[in-house]
Design a protein around this motif. Structure first.
Motif, PDB file in Angstrom:
ATOM      1  N   LEU A 159      -1.984  27.966  12.094  1.00 44.07           N
ATOM      2  CA  LEU A 159      -1.968  28.173  13.430  1.00 44.07           C
ATOM      3  C   LEU A 159      -0.388  28.440  13.827  1.00 44.07           C
ATOM      4  O   LEU A 159       0.576  27.703  13.366  1.00 44.07           O
ATOM      5  CB  LEU A 159      -2.317  26.835  14.420  1.00 44.07           C
ATOM      6  CG  LEU A 159      -3.529  26.384  14.221  1.00 44.07           C
ATOM      7  CD1 LEU A 159      -4.041  24.958  14.681  1.00 44.07           C
ATOM      8  CD2 LEU A 159      -4.594  27.418  14.766  1.00 44.07           C
ATOM      9  N   ASN A 160      -0.266  29.719  14.550  1.00 46.88           N
ATOM     10  CA  ASN A 160       1.028  29.996  14.783  1.00 46.88           C
ATOM     11  C   ASN A 160       1.532  29.059  16.023  1.00 46.88           C
ATOM     12  O   ASN A 160       0.889  28.326  16.623  1.00 46.88           O
ATOM     13  CB  ASN A 160       1.366  31.352  14.987  1.00 46.88           C
ATOM     14  CG  ASN A 160       1.014  31.922  16.061  1.00 46.88           C
ATOM     15  OD1 ASN A 160       0.400  31.445  16.932  1.00 46.88           O
ATOM     16  ND2 ASN A 160       0.354  33.477  15.875  1.00 46.88           N
ATOM     17  N   GLU A 161       2.839  29.044  16.589  1.00 50.27           N
ATOM     18  CA  GLU A 161       3.484  28.497  17.625  1.00 50.27           C
ATOM     19  C   GLU A 161       2.545  28.631  19.051  1.00 50.27           C
ATOM     20  O   GLU A 161       2.125  27.560  19.576  1.00 50.27           O
ATOM     21  CB  GLU A 161       4.763  28.753  17.909  1.00 50.27           C
ATOM     22  CG  GLU A 161       5.485  28.040  18.953  1.00 50.27           C
ATOM     23  CD  GLU A 161       6.886  28.457  19.329  1.00 50.27           C
ATOM     24  OE1 GLU A 161       7.555  27.803  20.193  1.00 50.27           O
ATOM     25  OE2 GLU A 161       7.400  29.073  18.328  1.00 50.27           O
TER      26      GLU A 161
ATOM     27  N   VAL B 121       9.306  19.803  23.904  1.00 50.53           N
ATOM     28  CA  VAL B 121       9.724  20.894  22.663  1.00 50.53           C
ATOM     29  C   VAL B 121      10.137  21.888  22.900  1.00 50.53           C
ATOM     30  O   VAL B 121      10.861  22.736  22.132  1.00 50.53           O
ATOM     31  CB  VAL B 121       8.313  21.209  21.965  1.00 50.53           C
ATOM     32  CG1 VAL B 121       7.774  19.833  21.361  1.00 50.53           C
ATOM     33  CG2 VAL B 121       7.262  21.743  22.676  1.00 50.53           C
ATOM     34  N   GLN B 122      10.259  22.541  24.084  1.00 55.54           N
ATOM     35  CA  GLN B 122      10.751  23.693  24.558  1.00 55.54           C
ATOM     36  C   GLN B 122      12.569  23.764  24.261  1.00 55.54           C
ATOM     37  O   GLN B 122      13.139  22.804  24.683  1.00 55.54           O
ATOM     38  CB  GLN B 122      10.673  24.068  26.189  1.00 55.54           C
ATOM     39  CG  GLN B 122      10.953  25.491  26.180  1.00 55.54           C
ATOM     40  CD  GLN B 122       9.873  25.736  27.614  1.00 55.54           C
ATOM     41  OE1 GLN B 122       9.872  24.704  28.427  1.00 55.54           O
ATOM     42  NE2 GLN B 122       9.381  26.791  27.764  1.00 55.54           N
ATOM     43  N   GLY B 123      13.020  24.737  23.404  1.00 60.42           N
ATOM     44  CA  GLY B 123      14.208  24.737  23.100  1.00 60.42           C
ATOM     45  C   GLY B 123      14.866  23.777  21.958  1.00 60.42           C
ATOM     46  O   GLY B 123      15.866  23.622  21.700  1.00 60.42           O
ATOM     47  N   ARG B 124      14.133  22.908  21.498  1.00 57.07           N
ATOM     48  CA  ARG B 124      14.186  21.968  20.471  1.00 57.07           C
ATOM     49  C   ARG B 124      14.391  22.515  18.984  1.00 57.07           C
ATOM     50  O   ARG B 124      13.511  23.058  18.596  1.00 57.07           O
ATOM     51  CB  ARG B 124      13.392  21.037  20.263  1.00 57.07           C
ATOM     52  CG  ARG B 124      13.595  19.727  19.384  1.00 57.07           C
ATOM     53  CD  ARG B 124      12.456  18.688  19.554  1.00 57.07           C
ATOM     54  NE  ARG B 124      12.323  18.030  20.801  1.00 57.07           N
ATOM     55  CZ  ARG B 124      13.311  16.890  21.067  1.00 57.07           C
ATOM     56  NH1 ARG B 124      14.034  16.123  20.185  1.00 57.07           N
ATOM     57  NH2 ARG B 124      13.166  16.243  22.257  1.00 57.07           N
TER      58      ARG B 124
ATOM     59  N   THR C  27       8.524  17.834  12.956  1.00 54.85           N
ATOM     60  CA  THR C  27       7.593  18.774  12.122  1.00 54.85           C
ATOM     61  C   THR C  27       7.760  20.010  12.825  1.00 54.85           C
ATOM     62  O   THR C  27       7.753  20.351  14.061  1.00 54.85           O
ATOM     63  CB  THR C  27       6.199  18.088  12.492  1.00 54.85           C
ATOM     64  OG1 THR C  27       6.241  16.892  11.935  1.00 54.85           O
ATOM     65  CG2 THR C  27       5.149  19.013  11.826  1.00 54.85           C
ATOM     66  N   ALA C  28       8.279  21.140  11.992  1.00 53.17           N
ATOM     67  CA  ALA C  28       8.468  22.103  12.487  1.00 53.17           C
ATOM     68  C   ALA C  28       7.128  22.898  12.850  1.00 53.17           C
ATOM     69  O   ALA C  28       6.168  22.756  12.381  1.00 53.17           O
ATOM     70  CB  ALA C  28       9.328  23.090  11.556  1.00 53.17           C
ATOM     71  N   PHE C  29       7.094  23.974  13.756  1.00 60.71           N
ATOM     72  CA  PHE C  29       5.756  24.713  13.960  1.00 60.71           C
ATOM     73  C   PHE C  29       5.400  25.504  12.534  1.00 60.71           C
ATOM     74  O   PHE C  29       4.176  25.729  12.456  1.00 60.71           O
ATOM     75  CB  PHE C  29       6.022  25.909  15.215  1.00 60.71           C
ATOM     76  CG  PHE C  29       5.912  25.152  16.378  1.00 60.71           C
ATOM     77  CD1 PHE C  29       5.072  24.514  16.982  1.00 60.71           C
ATOM     78  CD2 PHE C  29       7.197  25.314  17.420  1.00 60.71           C
ATOM     79  CE1 PHE C  29       4.944  24.139  18.212  1.00 60.71           C
ATOM     80  CE2 PHE C  29       7.021  24.626  18.685  1.00 60.71           C
ATOM     81  CZ  PHE C  29       6.153  24.063  19.082  1.00 60.71           C
ATOM     82  N   GLU C  30       6.282  25.976  11.915  1.00 60.76           N
ATOM     83  CA  GLU C  30       6.137  26.584  10.637  1.00 60.76           C
ATOM     84  C   GLU C  30       5.155  25.633   9.739  1.00 60.76           C
ATOM     85  O   GLU C  30       4.477  26.028   8.815  1.00 60.76           O
ATOM     86  CB  GLU C  30       7.355  26.927   9.877  1.00 60.76           C
ATOM     87  CG  GLU C  30       7.984  28.209  10.627  1.00 60.76           C
ATOM     88  CD  GLU C  30       9.048  27.693  11.493  1.00 60.76           C
ATOM     89  OE1 GLU C  30       9.735  28.482  12.375  1.00 60.76           O
ATOM     90  OE2 GLU C  30       9.111  26.514  12.190  1.00 60.76           O
TER      91      GLU C  30
ATOM     92  N   ILE D 115       0.290  26.042  20.846  1.00 61.71           N
ATOM     93  CA  ILE D 115       0.551  25.716  22.512  1.00 61.71           C
ATOM     94  C   ILE D 115      -0.934  25.851  23.298  1.00 61.71           C
ATOM     95  O   ILE D 115      -1.275  24.914  24.043  1.00 61.71           O
ATOM     96  CB  ILE D 115       1.414  26.688  22.851  1.00 61.71           C
ATOM     97  CG1 ILE D 115       2.877  26.249  22.516  1.00 61.71           C
ATOM     98  CG2 ILE D 115       1.667  26.689  24.476  1.00 61.71           C
ATOM     99  CD1 ILE D 115       3.911  27.457  22.812  1.00 61.71           C
ATOM    100  N   ARG D 116      -1.644  26.675  22.872  1.00 65.81           N
ATOM    101  CA  ARG D 116      -2.746  26.923  23.185  1.00 65.81           C
ATOM    102  C   ARG D 116      -3.922  25.396  23.026  1.00 65.81           C
ATOM    103  O   ARG D 116      -4.423  25.037  23.923  1.00 65.81           O
ATOM    104  CB  ARG D 116      -3.718  28.179  22.937  1.00 65.81           C
ATOM    105  CG  ARG D 116      -3.126  29.406  23.712  1.00 65.81           C
ATOM    106  CD  ARG D 116      -4.235  30.595  23.263  1.00 65.81           C
ATOM    107  NE  ARG D 116      -4.618  30.577  22.093  1.00 65.81           N
ATOM    108  CZ  ARG D 116      -5.052  31.619  21.258  1.00 65.81           C
ATOM    109  NH1 ARG D 116      -5.223  32.736  22.072  1.00 65.81           N
ATOM    110  NH2 ARG D 116      -5.421  31.599  19.933  1.00 65.81           N
ATOM    111  N   LEU D 117      -3.799  25.275  21.675  1.00 68.77           N
ATOM    112  CA  LEU D 117      -4.584  23.978  21.209  1.00 68.77           C
ATOM    113  C   LEU D 117      -4.025  22.827  22.156  1.00 68.77           C
ATOM    114  O   LEU D 117      -4.805  22.064  22.668  1.00 68.77           O
ATOM    115  CB  LEU D 117      -4.459  23.900  19.908  1.00 68.77           C
ATOM    116  CG  LEU D 117      -5.073  22.303  19.434  1.00 68.77           C
ATOM    117  CD1 LEU D 117      -6.711  22.685  19.250  1.00 68.77           C
ATOM    118  CD2 LEU D 117      -4.533  22.092  18.036  1.00 68.77           C
TER     119      LEU D 117
END
Length: 88
Positions: free
Chosen positions: A37-39, A62-65, A26-29, A43-45
């Motif tokens: 909610l953007n990326e 998820v970093q760099g995935r 599931t992409a952040f988009e 992250i804050r949530l």
């Protein structure tokens, strides 16, 4: 005072955003299209809702995935989840 981007989300919405954020495909988009909610907001949530160690594990995961960003993912990845992900 700055309003939180996710203060209007229900508990069900927050739970679903967390679930989507943990899913590899599931992409952040996709989260942004559904919940606006953007990326960085996701992250804050996640930082706010998860325990500290759970958040650290998620960030490391998820970093760099590439699959978490539609522009980076392989065109062969055409769906957001694995067909065997949800048990029937």
């Amino acid at each position: 005072m700055k309003r939180s981007a996710f203060e209007n989300l229900t508990e069900t919405d927050i739970s679903r955003v967390i679930e989507m954020a943990w899913e590899d495909r599931t992409a952040f988009e996709a989260i942004e299209r559904l919940y606006q909610l953007n990326e960085s907001q996701v992250i804050r949530l996640m930082r706010q809702q998860l325990k500290h160690n759970s958040f650290k594990l998620w960030r490391k995961r998820v970093q760099g995935r590439a699959t978490k960003h539609e522009q980076l993912r392989d065109p062969a990845v055409s769906r957001a989840y694995c067909p065997t992900q949800y048990k029937r």
